[in-house]
Design an enzyme around this catalytic site. Structure first.
Site, PDB file in Angstrom:
ATOM      1  N   HIS A 214       0.813  -1.230   0.000  1.00 48.44           N
ATOM      2  CA  HIS A 214       0.000   0.000   0.000  1.00 48.44           C
ATOM      3  C   HIS A 214       0.841   1.271   0.000  1.00 48.44           C
ATOM      4  O   HIS A 214       0.302   2.370  -0.052  1.00 48.44           O
ATOM      5  CB  HIS A 214      -0.935   0.000   1.217  1.00 48.44           C
ATOM      6  CG  HIS A 214      -2.050  -0.988   1.085  1.00 48.44           C
ATOM      7  ND1 HIS A 214      -3.341  -0.639   0.783  1.00 48.44           N
ATOM      8  CD2 HIS A 214      -2.051  -2.337   1.185  1.00 48.44           C
ATOM      9  CE1 HIS A 214      -4.095  -1.713   0.706  1.00 48.44           C
ATOM     10  NE2 HIS A 214      -3.335  -2.765   0.955  1.00 48.44           N
TER      11      HIS A 214
ATOM     12  N   ASP B 189       3.330   9.650  -1.022  1.00 55.50           N
ATOM     13  CA  ASP B 189       2.175   8.856  -0.585  1.00 55.50           C
ATOM     14  C   ASP B 189       1.940   7.731  -1.572  1.00 55.50           C
ATOM     15  O   ASP B 189       1.960   7.967  -2.786  1.00 55.50           O
ATOM     16  CB  ASP B 189       0.925   9.764  -0.561  1.00 55.50           C
ATOM     17  CG  ASP B 189      -0.072   9.319   0.479  1.00 55.50           C
ATOM     18  OD1 ASP B 189      -0.181   8.097   0.717  1.00 55.50           O
ATOM     19  OD2 ASP B 189      -0.749  10.183   1.060  1.00 55.50           O
TER      20      ASP B 189
HETATM   21  P1  ADP Z   1      -3.022   6.630   4.503  1.00 52.74           P
HETATM   22  O1  ADP Z   1      -3.308   5.242   4.086  1.00 52.74           O
HETATM   23  O2  ADP Z   1      -1.575   6.960   4.469  1.00 52.74           O
HETATM   24  O3  ADP Z   1      -3.605   7.017   5.812  1.00 52.74           O
HETATM   25  P2  ADP Z   1      -5.006   7.540   2.515  1.00 52.74           P
HETATM   26  O4  ADP Z   1      -5.362   8.921   2.101  1.00 52.74           O
HETATM   27  O5  ADP Z   1      -4.815   6.580   1.400  1.00 52.74           O
HETATM   28  O6  ADP Z   1      -3.711   7.641   3.442  1.00 52.74           O
HETATM   29  O7  ADP Z   1      -6.156   6.944   3.411  1.00 52.74           O
HETATM   30  C1  ADP Z   1      -6.596   7.562   4.569  1.00 52.74           C
HETATM   31  C2  ADP Z   1      -7.959   6.996   4.922  1.00 52.74           C
HETATM   32  O8  ADP Z   1      -8.217   7.344   6.271  1.00 52.74           O
HETATM   33  C3  ADP Z   1      -9.076   7.582   4.083  1.00 52.74           C
HETATM   34  O9  ADP Z   1     -10.042   6.602   3.800  1.00 52.74           O
HETATM   35  C4  ADP Z   1      -9.649   8.677   4.974  1.00 52.74           C
HETATM   36  O10 ADP Z   1     -11.036   8.887   4.817  1.00 52.74           O
HETATM   37  C5  ADP Z   1      -9.345   8.163   6.353  1.00 52.74           C
HETATM   38  N1  ADP Z   1      -9.058   9.313   7.240  1.00 52.74           N
HETATM   39  C6  ADP Z   1      -8.035  10.169   7.162  1.00 52.74           C
HETATM   40  N2  ADP Z   1      -8.130  11.121   8.122  1.00 52.74           N
HETATM   41  C7  ADP Z   1      -9.251  10.841   8.806  1.00 52.74           C
HETATM   42  C8  ADP Z   1      -9.907  11.443   9.912  1.00 52.74           C
HETATM   43  N3  ADP Z   1      -9.431  12.554  10.518  1.00 52.74           N
HETATM   44  N4  ADP Z   1     -11.042  10.870  10.365  1.00 52.74           N
HETATM   45  C9  ADP Z   1     -11.516   9.753   9.773  1.00 52.74           C
HETATM   46  N5  ADP Z   1     -10.950   9.151   8.735  1.00 52.74           N
HETATM   47  C10 ADP Z   1      -9.833   9.671   8.255  1.00 52.74           C
HETATM   48  O1  F6P Z   2      -2.141   2.797   3.821  1.00 53.25           O
HETATM   49  C1  F6P Z   2      -0.931   2.913   4.469  1.00 53.25           C
HETATM   50  C2  F6P Z   2      -1.025   2.528   5.914  1.00 53.25           C
HETATM   51  O2  F6P Z   2       0.266   2.435   6.352  1.00 53.25           O
HETATM   52  C3  F6P Z   2      -1.636   1.212   6.232  1.00 53.25           C
HETATM   53  O3  F6P Z   2      -0.800   0.168   6.014  1.00 53.25           O
HETATM   54  C4  F6P Z   2      -1.929   1.418   7.664  1.00 53.25           C
HETATM   55  O4  F6P Z   2      -2.900   0.548   8.122  1.00 53.25           O
HETATM   56  C5  F6P Z   2      -2.411   2.843   7.696  1.00 53.25           C
HETATM   57  O5  F6P Z   2      -1.640   3.485   6.723  1.00 53.25           O
HETATM   58  C6  F6P Z   2      -2.419   3.496   9.059  1.00 53.25           C
HETATM   59  O6  F6P Z   2      -1.304   3.189   9.834  1.00 53.25           O
HETATM   60  P1  F6P Z   2      -1.389   2.328  11.157  1.00 53.25           P
HETATM   61  O7  F6P Z   2      -1.985   1.006  10.804  1.00 53.25           O
HETATM   62  O8  F6P Z   2       0.016   2.257  11.631  1.00 53.25           O
HETATM   63  O9  F6P Z   2      -2.297   3.088  12.093  1.00 53.25           O
END
Ligand code: ADP
Ligand code: F6P
Length: 460
Positions: free
Chosen positions: A162, A368
Site C-alpha cells: 500500500h 504517498d
Molecule cells: P493513509 O493510508 O496513508 O492514511 P489515505 O489517504 O490513502 O492515506 O487513506 C486515509 C484513509 O483514512 C481515508 O479513507 C480517509 O477517509 C481516512 N481518514 C483520514 N483522516 C481521517 C480522519 N481525521 N477521520 C476519519 N478518517 C480519516
Molecule cells: O495505507 C498505508 C497505511 O500504512 C496502512 O498500512 C496502515 O494501516 C495505515 O496506513 C495506518 O497506519 P497504522 O496502521 O500504523 O495506524
C-alpha cells in the site's frame, strides 16, 4: 469461487463516534480500501492484530465488520515495540517513503519483525482450507509468505504493497536487502499502486537476485512470480453527498468558519509524509501574497491522531500545533481565523459533510503510496457546483488524477499558486475537470482493484 483470506496488521475494528451510533474505523488507506472491496465479496475472512486480544499463541478473537469475519491476533508489548513501532514504523515506513534521514536500524527490531511474521503465519495456517486464496497486505508482513510456505502451505498467496516501493539505492539501506526480496519471492503475485513502484521493485530484484522480467513474470533461480500494477480506489457511491445541495452543506461549515468564507480542506492521518507543515506554510503564503483573500478563505485541517507513541509523530504534532498557533496569531482578525485545526477522527458521514461543503481539497503529501482522500474528495462533490482538487505530484493518485491542479508540496509558493487558481476557477472549468476526475475515480474502484488482483492471483 475460492474463499478469500485477507491478512494485514491493522483490522477494521471500529469504536463509537462522538456523534453516537456510527462506528469510526481506524484511519488509513488499507482499511478503507479492503473493507469497501469486501462489502462486495461476502464470506471472506480477515486476520490481523487485535489490540484488545491477549497475546496467547492459539487464541484468536472474533469480530464482524460489514459482513466480514475478523480474526484477531494478540501481540505482546515487546512484540509491538520491536515489530510495529520499531521495524515497521521506524525502519520500513520512512524507507519506503524515501525519508532516508528518518530511517532507524536496530537488529533487535528486525528480530521481532521476523518473530511476528512467524506468529501470523501459524495463526493463518490454523484457519486455512485447501483452495483458499490468501491475500497479504502491506509492509508489516513482507515475509509472511515465506513463513507460510515453511509450514507447508502450497496454495496461492498474493501480496499488495500500500506504500511506494523506493528506488534501489534506498532499498539497499536495509541490512539484508536481498533476503527481503527472496522472502517476497514466495508470493505468487506481488502488486503495486503504480508502474514506477513496480519498476523500482523489478530493478532491485534484477540487481540483488539477478532476476529477469518478461513483461508480466519475474524469474529468479528459485522460481517465477507474477508482478502487476493495481491502483487502489474507493467506492464513489459511498462518498456521494446528500441531495441537499452544496449551499445547504456549506451552512453546516459556515457555522465553523463564518458565512461567505471559502473552505480549503485538508484531511489526513497526522503523519510526516502528509506534508501538513508545508501545507500550512503554503496557506500562509497565499494570504500574505494575495491579501484580498483575508477574511474570505479558511483552511480547515482535520488530522487524525496516528502512531502517537512514536517520537517522530509526537514531534510532528508539536510542529503542527506551533505553526497553526503562529499563523493564526500573526494573521487573524477579530472576526476571522485563517486556520481551523481539528486533531481528531471523524465517521465517514462526518467526513462527507466536510468534503461536500469544501471549495478546495488540498491533498499535498510529500510522498504517498496512493492517497485515497484525494479520490474521496472527488466523489464527495456536487457535480453541478464542484470543488477543486489541488494534488501533490508525489501522491500515487497523481498518476491517475491528471485533471487536478498538481503542485510541488516542497515549494509553499507553488502550492499557494495552486490554491489561488482553484479559488478563482470559473464554474465551467470546475465542472469539466470534475467530470474527468469523477470518471477516473469511478473506473478504478476498490472492488475493481480487488477483482483484478484476486483474478490474477487465481491464475498466477
Ligand atoms: P493513509 O493510508 O496513508 O492514511 P489515505 O489517504 O490513502 O492515506 O487513506 C486515509 C484513509 O483514512 C481515508 O479513507 C480517509 O477517509 C481516512 N481518514 C483520514 N483522516 C481521517 C480522519 N481525521 N477521520 C476519519 N478518517 C480519516
Ligand atoms: O495505507 C498505508 C497505511 O500504512 C496502512 O498500512 C496502515 O494501516 C495505515 O496506513 C495506518 O497506519 P497504522 O496502521 O500504523 O495506524
Amino acid at each position: 469461487m475460492s474463499r478469500l483470506v485477507i491478512v494485514s496488521n491493522r483490522l477494521p475494528i471500529g469504536r463509537p463516534s462522538g456523534a453516537g451510533g456510527e462506528l469510526e474505523i481506524p484511519a488509513g488507506g488499507l482499511v478503507s480500501a479492503v473493507l469497501s472491496a469486501l462489502q462486495r465479496r461476502p464470506g471472506s475472512l480477515w486476520l490481523g492484530w487485535d489490540s484488545k486480544a491477549e497475546p496467547k499463541p492459539d487464541r484468536l478473537t472474533q469480530h464482524q465488520a460489514s459482513g466480514v469475519l475478523l480474526l484477531g491476533l494478540g501481540l505482546s508489548r515487546a512484540e509491538l515495540d520491536g515489530y510495529y513501532r520499531g521495524f515497521c514504523n521506524e525502519t520500513l515506513w520512512p524507507l519506503l517513503h524515501c525519508f532516508q534521514g528518518r530511517v532507524h536500524l536496530d537488529v533487535n527490531h528486525a528480530a521481532f519483525y521476523r518473530r511476528v511474521q512467524t506468529r501470523f503465519a501459524r495463526a493463518l495456517h490454523s484457519i486455512l482450507r485447501a483452495g483458499d486464496l490468501v491475500w497479504v497486505h502491506d509492509y508489516h508482513l513482507l515475509l509472511l509468505g515465506r513463513e507460510l510456505r515453511q509450514l507447508g502451505w502450497k496454495g496461492k498467496i498474493g501480496f499488495f504493497l500500500h506504500t511506494p516501493f523506493p528506488p534501489y539505492d534506498l532499498w539497499r539501506i536495509l541490512p539484508n536487502p536481498a533476503d527481503f526480496l527472496r522472502g517476497l519471492g514466495d508470493y505468487n503475485l506481488v502488486g503495486f499502486h503504480t508502474a514506477s513502484y513496480r519498476d523500482n521493485y523489478l530493478y532491485s530484484c534484477k540487481r540483488e537476485l539477478k532476476a529477469s522480467w518478461n513483461g508480466s513474470e519475474l524469474r529468479t533461480t528459485t522460481g517465477r512470480q507474477r508482478v502487476g500494477v493495481y491502483p487502489v480506489g474507493i467506492e464513489p457511491r459511498d462518498f456521494q453527498p446528500e441531495h441537499t445541495g452544496r449551499r445547504k452543506q456549506h451552512r453546516y461549515l459556515s457555522r465553523i468558519v463564518g458565512s461567505d468564507v471559502q473552505v480549503v480542506l485538508g484531511v489526513d492521518r497526522l503523519d510526516y509524509t502528509k506534508g501538513i507543515p508545508e501545507r500550512i506554510r503554503a496557506f500562509e503564503s497565499l494570504i500574505r501574497r494575495w491579501p484580498q483573500w483575508r477574511g474570505k478563505v479558511c483552511l480547515v485541517q482535520i488530522a487524525s491522531p496516528s502512531r502517537t507513541t512514536l517520537h517522530q509523530y509526537e514531534e510532528q504534532k508539536r510542529l503542527v500545533d506551533r505553526l497553526v498557533g503562529r499563523v493564526n496569531g500573526e494573521l487573524a482578525d477579530p472576526d476571522w481565523v485563517p486556520i481551523r485545526y481539528l486533531y481528531r477522527s471523524f465517521s465517514r458521514s462526518g467526513l462527507i459533510r466536510f468534503y461536500s461543503a469544501a471549495h478546495v481539497g488540498l491533498v499535498t503529501p510529500l510522498r504517498d503510496g496512493m492517497n485515497l482522500v484525494a479520490k474521496e474528495f472527488v466523489a464527495g462533490q456536487y457535480p453541478e457546483d464542484p470543488g477543486v482538487l489541488v494534488l501533490s505530484r508525489f501522491a500515487g493518485a497523481a498518476e491517475e488524477l491528471s485533471d487536478a491542479i498538481q503542485v510541488n508540496p516542497y515549494l509553499p509558493d507553488d502550492t499557494a499558486e495552486g490554491i489561488a487558481r482553484a479559488l478563482e476557477m470559473p464554474l465551467e472549468e470546475r465542472c469539466k475537470r470534475h467530470q474527468a476526475l469523477f470518471a477516473e475515480v469511478s473506473r478504478a474502484t476498490a472492488s475493481e482493484w480487488a477483482r483484478r488482483f484476486t483474478a490474477d492471483l487465481a491464475n498466477a
